[in-house]
Structures are given as C-alpha cells and as structure tokens.
Design an enzyme around this catalytic site. Structure first.
Site, PDB file in Angstrom:
ATOM      1  N   SER A  87       0.847  -1.187   0.000  1.00 29.87           N
ATOM      2  CA  SER A  87       0.000   0.000   0.000  1.00 29.87           C
ATOM      3  C   SER A  87       0.883   1.237   0.000  1.00 29.87           C
ATOM      4  O   SER A  87       1.969   1.239   0.579  1.00 29.87           O
ATOM      5  CB  SER A  87      -0.915   0.008   1.236  1.00 29.87           C
ATOM      6  OG  SER A  87      -1.761   1.134   1.236  1.00 29.87           O
ATOM      7  N   LYS A 133      -3.658  -7.655   3.199  1.00 30.74           N
ATOM      8  CA  LYS A 133      -3.866  -6.519   2.294  1.00 30.74           C
ATOM      9  C   LYS A 133      -5.311  -6.480   1.791  1.00 30.74           C
ATOM     10  O   LYS A 133      -5.887  -5.391   1.604  1.00 30.74           O
ATOM     11  CB  LYS A 133      -2.899  -6.618   1.110  1.00 30.74           C
ATOM     12  CG  LYS A 133      -3.032  -5.494   0.086  1.00 30.74           C
ATOM     13  CD  LYS A 133      -2.838  -4.116   0.715  1.00 30.74           C
ATOM     14  CE  LYS A 133      -2.600  -3.016  -0.302  1.00 30.74           C
ATOM     15  NZ  LYS A 133      -3.663  -2.828  -1.282  1.00 30.74           N
ATOM     16  N   HIS A 192      -7.263  -4.944   4.518  1.00 28.26           N
ATOM     17  CA  HIS A 192      -6.871  -3.533   4.520  1.00 28.26           C
ATOM     18  C   HIS A 192      -7.687  -2.751   3.493  1.00 28.26           C
ATOM     19  O   HIS A 192      -8.222  -1.677   3.778  1.00 28.26           O
ATOM     20  CB  HIS A 192      -5.374  -3.449   4.216  1.00 28.26           C
ATOM     21  CG  HIS A 192      -4.868  -2.094   3.792  1.00 28.26           C
ATOM     22  ND1 HIS A 192      -5.082  -1.574   2.531  1.00 28.26           N
ATOM     23  CD2 HIS A 192      -4.140  -1.169   4.461  1.00 28.26           C
ATOM     24  CE1 HIS A 192      -4.522  -0.392   2.436  1.00 28.26           C
ATOM     25  NE2 HIS A 192      -3.944  -0.112   3.587  1.00 28.26           N
ATOM     26  N   ASN A 193      -7.819  -3.303   2.292  1.00 25.69           N
ATOM     27  CA  ASN A 193      -8.553  -2.597   1.243  1.00 25.69           C
ATOM     28  C   ASN A 193     -10.050  -2.582   1.501  1.00 25.69           C
ATOM     29  O   ASN A 193     -10.740  -1.634   1.132  1.00 25.69           O
ATOM     30  CB  ASN A 193      -8.248  -3.220  -0.118  1.00 25.69           C
ATOM     31  CG  ASN A 193      -6.919  -2.750  -0.673  1.00 25.69           C
ATOM     32  OD1 ASN A 193      -6.002  -2.454   0.089  1.00 25.69           O
ATOM     33  ND2 ASN A 193      -6.802  -2.679  -1.974  1.00 25.69           N
ATOM     34  N   GLU A 224     -10.532   0.201   3.766  1.00 24.85           N
ATOM     35  CA  GLU A 224     -10.383   1.424   2.967  1.00 24.85           C
ATOM     36  C   GLU A 224     -11.689   1.761   2.247  1.00 24.85           C
ATOM     37  O   GLU A 224     -12.108   2.926   2.214  1.00 24.85           O
ATOM     38  CB  GLU A 224      -9.252   1.206   1.967  1.00 24.85           C
ATOM     39  CG  GLU A 224      -9.014   2.344   0.992  1.00 24.85           C
ATOM     40  CD  GLU A 224      -7.988   1.951  -0.058  1.00 24.85           C
ATOM     41  OE1 GLU A 224      -8.334   1.969  -1.260  1.00 24.85           O
ATOM     42  OE2 GLU A 224      -6.851   1.606   0.326  1.00 24.85           O
TER      43      GLU A 224
END
Length: 303
Positions: free
Chosen positions: A123, A175, A178-179, A182
């Site tokens: 990221s 990840k 994480h997204n 987001e």
C-alpha cells in the site's frame, strides 16, 4: 543487494526508484522496453534488460525477483515464465494485490521446483516514492529475513510500516482486509461530505471543513488530507464522473467475511455503492419509484 524488478507501472516504477535511491541495484524489466530504459536514464543504480532471460542471468544466486504486474492472468503468466528460468533457492516476490487463494496455489507449485514465493501486500500508491510503502509480508521466515534490506528500503522507516505477518498467502490476505476497510472509510467520508453539501442554507465551504477536521479531530486521516486536496478550488468536483471502480480486493473481503460467518455490513455496503455508481438509469430505482406510487400514491419524477 541486487534485485530483479518486473513491472514498472505507476507503483512499480516508483518502487524501483526508491530501491535504487536506497543503494540497491535494480535489474529492471518491463514489457515495454523503453520504460525500463527511461527509468535507467534517470536512476544511477537501475540497469534495464530486454528479456526475462537476461534479467535472471544478471542476478546472483540465490536470486530475488519482485513482480509488480496486475493481479490475475498477468501475474499468473509472469510467475510461470520466471519459474521456468529460475533455479532452486531463488525467490519470487509478488507485490501485486493477488487473491490469497491464488497465492497459496502458486506457492505449492513453486515448492515443487524448490522455489520460494513471498507475497507482499503493498500500500502507498503514487505517494510511496517519497513517503514509503506499507508492506504486509507473507512467506517463510528465513526467506523474508534474507530480503529484509529490501523491505526496510521500501518502508517509510526501516523499523516501521512493514512486517512479516505469517506464512505464504497471509500478506495478500491482510492486504485484502486492509482494502476492505479502505472501502468503508472512503464511503463514510463521501456520504458525510454529501450531507454537508446538500445543506445550501449554511453555504458551507467544504474545503474549509476538511481542513478543520484534519487537525485534532478523531476522524483525521490521510484520506481526509486527500479529500481536502481534491476539494481545494473545485468543491463541485467538476470534470469527475460519479463512477467508482473497484480492483477486486473489496469483493474478496466480502466473500471471505461470508465464508467465515463474520458480519461485515460496512465493507459490504461500500462495495455495493461502488457498483451502484456505475448504473445509469437504474431499472431497480425506477421500479422502487413505481412501487411507491402504486402503494402510497407518491409522486414520481418524470425522466
């Protein structure tokens, strides 16, 4: 150390630059050869090559090749091609946002040839060159430790912003989540600013509000910093169509949540809102309006 780097797009090119500027020697390959040459013209420690064969021949054993191409077929093809060229003990680092299930499968295949796969959830976007990249690393502990100088160079600081989170597949899994987070955070900001904008009697300066919230507020964040930049001088966001793409990770996160019986309404709805943004003249919305008229006599807005 000397490292191979495949894929010099917006993020890949900046990552290769950051490695070069940190003292590493980068053997750079890009499908469009001129891109690699251009990067080498600008960066002293970048050496361009015109083929994967040349890239592999230019690296000392045990080799390390960072792959930064789009997830899916491009990654699948590139890893397969490299696997034919690399030797026992060599490492492929997948820095793209691959599905962690694909990563697990690729890891098993590479192990049959005594090759190692490290998945680096990455990221940082276009700001990573100057600010550093957040790296979520999955892989064998010994191999990750061997690559520590690379991760330390790419991270914001050698000791922060990166970490070995678990075995192969775990980096891309972290990840993905994480997204998903987001997606939810972005949707909440977008909805909040739309509420502000739709209160004309207060004539709010949305850029000013963003600037106020950026300092001391519990909702301050880098995303809010970017919102402030976007609103500066263009509060109506002229020239930007209300069409929001998704790159896959949000969908995978929702799928994992369902499989794990984890309620994730915010992430799920934020994904659905992105899909809704792509509909012009939504039939579902028309049907909803018609139903309201049928059962309640509510007015419909003519098209």
């Amino acid at each position: 150390m000397r490292i191979g780097f495949v894929g010099l797009g917006k993020m890949g090119g900046s990552m290769a630059r950051r490695l070069s500027r940190s003292g590493h020697e980068v053997i750079a390959y890009n499908r469009t050869v001129e891109v690699a040459q251009s990067l080498a013209d600008e960066e002293e420690r970048v050496r361009p090559v015109t083929s994967l064969e040349e890239l592999v021949e230019s690296l000392p054993a045990p080799r390390a090749v960072w792959v930064m191409v789009p997830a899916g077929e491009a990654t699948e093809t590139m890893i397969a091609q490299l696997a034919e060229l690399l030797e026992s003990g060599d490492v492929i680092i997948d820095g793209g946002n691959a599905n962690h299930r694909d990563t697990l499968r690729r890891d098993e295949t590479l192990r049959e040839s005594s090759l190692h796969l490290v998945d680096a959830g990455t990221s940082g976007g276009v700001w990573g060159l100057t600010e550093g990249y957040c790296l979520m690393i999955g892989g064998e502990e010994e191999i990750v430790e061997r690559l520590r100088p690379v991760f330390e160079a790419l991270a914001p600081e050698p000791s922060i912003g990166w970490g070995h989170v678990g075995p192969p597949g775990s980096g891309h899994f972290v990840k993905m989540v994480h997204n998903g987070i987001e997606y939810g955070a972005m949707q909440a900001y977008a909805e909040g600013f739309e509420i502000l904008k739709e209160k004309p009697e207060y004539a709010l300066d949305l850029h000013q509000v963003a600037e106020i919230w950026r300092h001391g507020s519990v909702i301050r964040s880098w995303l809010l910093d970017l919102i402030s930049d976007a609103l500066d001088g263009n509060q109506d966001l002229d020239g930007i169509a209300p069409w929001v793409a998704d790159s896959g990770e949000g969908r995978w996160a929702v799928s994992e949540a369902i499989e794990q019986n984890v309620p994730a309404p915010v992430i799920t709805l934020s994904l659905l809102m992105r899909l809704a943004s792509r509909q012009e003249g939504s039939y579902a919305a028309k049907l909803l309006a018609a139903l309201r008229q049928e059962f309640g006599g509510h007015d419909v807005k003519p098209s």
